[in-house]
Design an enzyme around this catalytic site. Structure first.
Site, short mmCIF file in Angstrom:
data_model
loop_
_atom_site.label_atom_id
_atom_site.label_comp_id
_atom_site.label_asym_id
_atom_site.label_seq_id
_atom_site.Cartn_x
_atom_site.Cartn_y
_atom_site.Cartn_z
N LYS A 126 1.09 -1.22 0.03
CA LYS A 126 0.10 0.06 -0.08
C LYS A 126 0.88 1.11 -0.01
CE LYS A 126 -4.53 1.07 0.31
NZ LYS A 126 -5.63 0.15 -0.21
N ASP A 166 -6.92 4.22 -4.18
CA ASP A 166 -7.79 4.22 -3.04
C ASP A 166 -8.20 5.66 -2.54
OD1 ASP A 166 -7.91 2.15 -0.53
OD2 ASP A 166 -7.42 4.23 0.50
P1 NDP Z 1 -12.97 7.95 -2.54
O1 NDP Z 1 -11.77 8.90 -1.94
O2 NDP Z 1 -13.35 7.68 -3.66
O3 NDP Z 1 -14.05 8.10 -1.20
C1 NDP Z 1 -14.06 8.22 0.07
C2 NDP Z 1 -15.15 8.60 0.70
O4 NDP Z 1 -15.27 8.35 2.17
C3 NDP Z 1 -15.72 10.10 0.41
O5 NDP Z 1 -17.24 10.17 0.61
C4 NDP Z 1 -15.04 10.80 1.59
O6 NDP Z 1 -15.71 12.25 1.95
C5 NDP Z 1 -15.17 9.75 2.89
N1 NDP Z 1 -13.98 9.99 3.69
C6 NDP Z 1 -12.63 9.69 3.61
N2 NDP Z 1 -11.98 9.89 4.56
C7 NDP Z 1 -12.92 10.23 5.46
C8 NDP Z 1 -12.79 10.71 6.87
N3 NDP Z 1 -11.52 10.66 7.56
N4 NDP Z 1 -13.99 10.76 7.51
C9 NDP Z 1 -15.12 10.89 6.96
N5 NDP Z 1 -15.24 10.59 5.83
C10 NDP Z 1 -14.26 10.34 4.83
O7 NDP Z 1 -12.46 6.51 -1.75
P2 NDP Z 1 -12.84 5.16 -1.98
O8 NDP Z 1 -14.08 5.00 -2.03
O9 NDP Z 1 -11.89 4.59 -3.17
O10 NDP Z 1 -12.49 4.18 -0.75
C11 NDP Z 1 -13.25 4.30 0.27
C12 NDP Z 1 -12.99 2.90 1.41
O11 NDP Z 1 -12.95 1.78 0.58
C13 NDP Z 1 -11.30 3.25 2.05
O12 NDP Z 1 -11.35 2.57 3.10
C14 NDP Z 1 -10.49 2.33 1.20
O13 NDP Z 1 -9.41 2.02 1.77
C15 NDP Z 1 -11.49 1.42 0.84
N6 NDP Z 1 -11.25 0.36 -0.48
C16 NDP Z 1 -11.16 0.98 -1.83
C17 NDP Z 1 -10.94 0.32 -2.89
C18 NDP Z 1 -10.96 0.75 -4.08
O14 NDP Z 1 -10.74 0.16 -5.11
N7 NDP Z 1 -11.24 2.04 -4.31
C19 NDP Z 1 -10.86 -1.05 -2.40
C20 NDP Z 1 -11.14 -1.64 -1.52
C21 NDP Z 1 -11.30 -0.95 -0.26
P3 NDP Z 1 -15.16 13.22 1.29
O15 NDP Z 1 -15.75 13.35 0.03
O16 NDP Z 1 -15.82 14.46 2.14
O17 NDP Z 1 -13.96 13.30 1.28
O1 2IT Z 2 -7.61 -1.56 -0.52
C1 2IT Z 2 -7.83 -1.98 -1.73
O2 2IT Z 2 -8.11 -3.22 -1.84
C2 2IT Z 2 -7.69 -1.10 -2.77
N1 2IT Z 2 -7.68 0.04 -2.95
C3 2IT Z 2 -7.66 -1.72 -4.33
C4 2IT Z 2 -6.07 -2.03 -4.46
C5 2IT Z 2 -5.75 -2.55 -5.77
O3 2IT Z 2 -4.66 -2.69 -6.21
O4 2IT Z 2 -6.83 -2.63 -6.67
#
Ligand code: NDP
Ligand code: 2IT
Length: 445
Positions: A126, A166
């Site tokens: 990561k 992420d």
């Molecule tokens: P994005 O940046 O697209 O969205 C994040 C969302 O969470 C936004 O709505 C943001 O609000 C909110 N957020 C982020 N940080 C905070 C915080 N500290 N307090 C409150 N709200 C918060 O990220 P993703 O959707 O990609 O990721 C969301 C989660 O999913 C994370 O935990 C990530 O690690 C996990 N994840 C992501 C994957 C991927 O493929 N993208 C795969 C697997 C897991 P705002 O818009 O106000 O910033």
């Molecule tokens: O937390 C996760 O699994 C991710 N942000 C996606 C990682 C990836 O390599 O697609």
């Protein structure tokens, strides 16, 4: 914790001071390992537990960049290459002001076992930066990404380490990162990053895959109880990549998604979230959810308080770590929630997970429920390696069957080790033994 495991945990605490998120992620895995603590002398002989908790490599670097007014800023970049027993390091990049070494290490540690669960040939890593993209222009984002890659490029590669998105890193950022990698190396090495655009090496369904996969996993959990998402009230926290596509798939499977959130509050919409409006507000205009509520008569915005106060059958935390605490879990249970699946990484605190367990709420940890994102990244790597691209339907079918296999693996592993119904035990034991067996085979490295 099983007494045989405690010295390893004490060593993690002592060797990694001031890293609470990393400690939390390690503890959660170690608490699941009691059933194999005595029965795997090979793991003990080869110090697997101690080695699995020590990243293979940790890179920290300076990221200087210039804003639109000519002011120079300095951020910190990270890449933690945690474990490559099963394949090249694989995992996302997070750009958020809260990023520090503890957060990147917890995410990389989780990624190792998540990636093992997918059944794909990928190790775990990561990275990211404490850069805050909020309010920055496209040109500033581009210059930051270029500076970040100007250091990162020497550590990554198709066979070495393959980053993706992420929090704060989506298609736009992957584009700028890929462009800079290509320019520095003079190689069109498609497989070095995943989450690319469809016309330049990206995979169908990668954008949707984490959210879709989480809902597919929740649907499997419900099917195991002779239930379905049809007619269920669902609450999804977050409104980013994972949340958006979890909402889309939950709606497609007949649920009503009544609330979602961002870091400034949440909206309740009893008519069901209007996904087109949500995407316009968050993805196109990059505004706050207040804009959604302003434009949607059936919606109310709540700036203070917790989204988990909204009554639901199914809760999908899809925002960030430790966003759902014990007090929230108690409210969810009181309001009749029956299923929680983590779309985010470690969004529920250990105390919240205990509340769900004691109340008989079906609970799926992120390393199982959100594995569809990285699994589809591995499908992207597969397409890049064969210079091929697959249709949306075919790729989505692959994702659906991967999520079904992960569900089966969790259920069977939990039952085998005497913890039927525990997706936490099932996911941790299935992921851990797969990585550990490969490490035993590969010797002391
Ligand atoms: P994005 O940046 O697209 O969205 C994040 C969302 O969470 C936004 O709505 C943001 O609000 C909110 N957020 C982020 N940080 C905070 C915080 N500290 N307090 C409150 N709200 C918060 O990220 P993703 O959707 O990609 O990721 C969301 C989660 O999913 C994370 O935990 C990530 O690690 C996990 N994840 C992501 C994957 C991927 O493929 N993208 C795969 C697997 C897991 P705002 O818009 O106000 O910033
Ligand atoms: O937390 C996760 O699994 C991710 N942000 C996606 C990682 C990836 O390599 O697609």
């Amino acid at each position: 914790m099983h007494p045989a495991l405690r010295p390893s945990f004490e060593a993690v605490l002592q060797r990694n001071p001031g890293e609470p998120e990393f400690h939390q992620a390690v503890l959660e895995v170690m608490l699941s390992l009691a059933p194999i603590a005595d029965s795997r002398p090979d793991y003990t002989q080869w110090s697997i537990l101690s080695r699995i908790c020590e990243p293979e490599r940790q890179i920290i670097f300076r990221v200087p960049w210039t804003d639109d007014d000519g002011v120079v800023h300095i951020n910190r970049g990270f890449r933690v290459e945690f474990n490559s027993a099963l394949g090249p390091f694989k995992g996302g990049l997070r750009f958020h002001p809260s990023v520090n070494l503890s957060i990147i290490k917890f995410l990389a540690f989780e990624q190792v076992f998540k990636n093992a669960l997918t059944g794909m040939p990928i190790g775990g890593g990561k990275g990211g930066s404490d850069f805050d993209p909020k309010g920055r222009s496209d040109a500033e984002i581009m210059r930051f990404c270029q500076s970040f890659m100007t250091e990162l490029y020497r550590h990554i590669g198709e066979y070495t380490d393959v980053p993706a998105g992420d929090i704060g890193v989506g298609g736009r950022e992957i584009g700028y990162l890929f462009g800079q990698y290509k320019r520095i190396t003079n190689r069109y090495e498609s497989g070095v990053l995943t989450g690319k655009g469809l016309s330049w090496g990206g995979s169908q369904v990668r954008t949707e895959s984490t959210g879709y996969g989480t809902v597919f996993f929740a649907a499997e959990m419900l099917a195991a109880r002779d239930e379905s998402l049809e007619g269920k009230r669902v609450v999804v926290s977050g409104s980013g990549n994972v949340a958006t596509y979890a909402i889309e798939k939950a709606q497609a499977l007949g649920a009503t998604v009544v609330a979602c959130s961002d870091s400034a509050g949440y909206v309740v919409d009893e008519d069901g979230i209007d996904l087109a409006l949500l995407r316009d507000v968050k993805e196109v205009r990059r505004e706050r959810l207040t804009a959604y509520a302003d434009e949607r008569p059936s919606a109310t915005h709540v700036a203070d308080g917790s989204i988990w106060d909204v009554p639901c059958d199914v809760a999908l935390p899809c925002a960030t770590q430790n966003e759902l605490e014990a007090e929230h879990a108690r409210v969810l249970v009181k309001n009749g929630a029956r299923l929680v699946a983590e779309g985010a990484n470690m969004p529920c605190t250990p105390e919240a997970v205990a509340v769900f367990r004691d109340a008989g709420v079906a609970f799926a940890p992120g390393k199982a429920a959100n594995a569809g994102g990285v699994a589809t990244s591995a499908l992207e790597m597969q397409q890049n390696a064969s210079r091929d691209s697959w249709a949306f339907g075919y790729t989505e079918d692959r994702l659906r069957s991967i999520m079904r296999d992960i569900h089966t693996s969790c259920v069977e592993t939990a039952a085998r080790y005497g913890e039927p119904g525990s997706y936490v035990m099932g996911a941790n034991l299935a992921g851990y033994t797969k990585v550990a067996d490969a490490m035993v085979a590969q010797g002391v490295i």
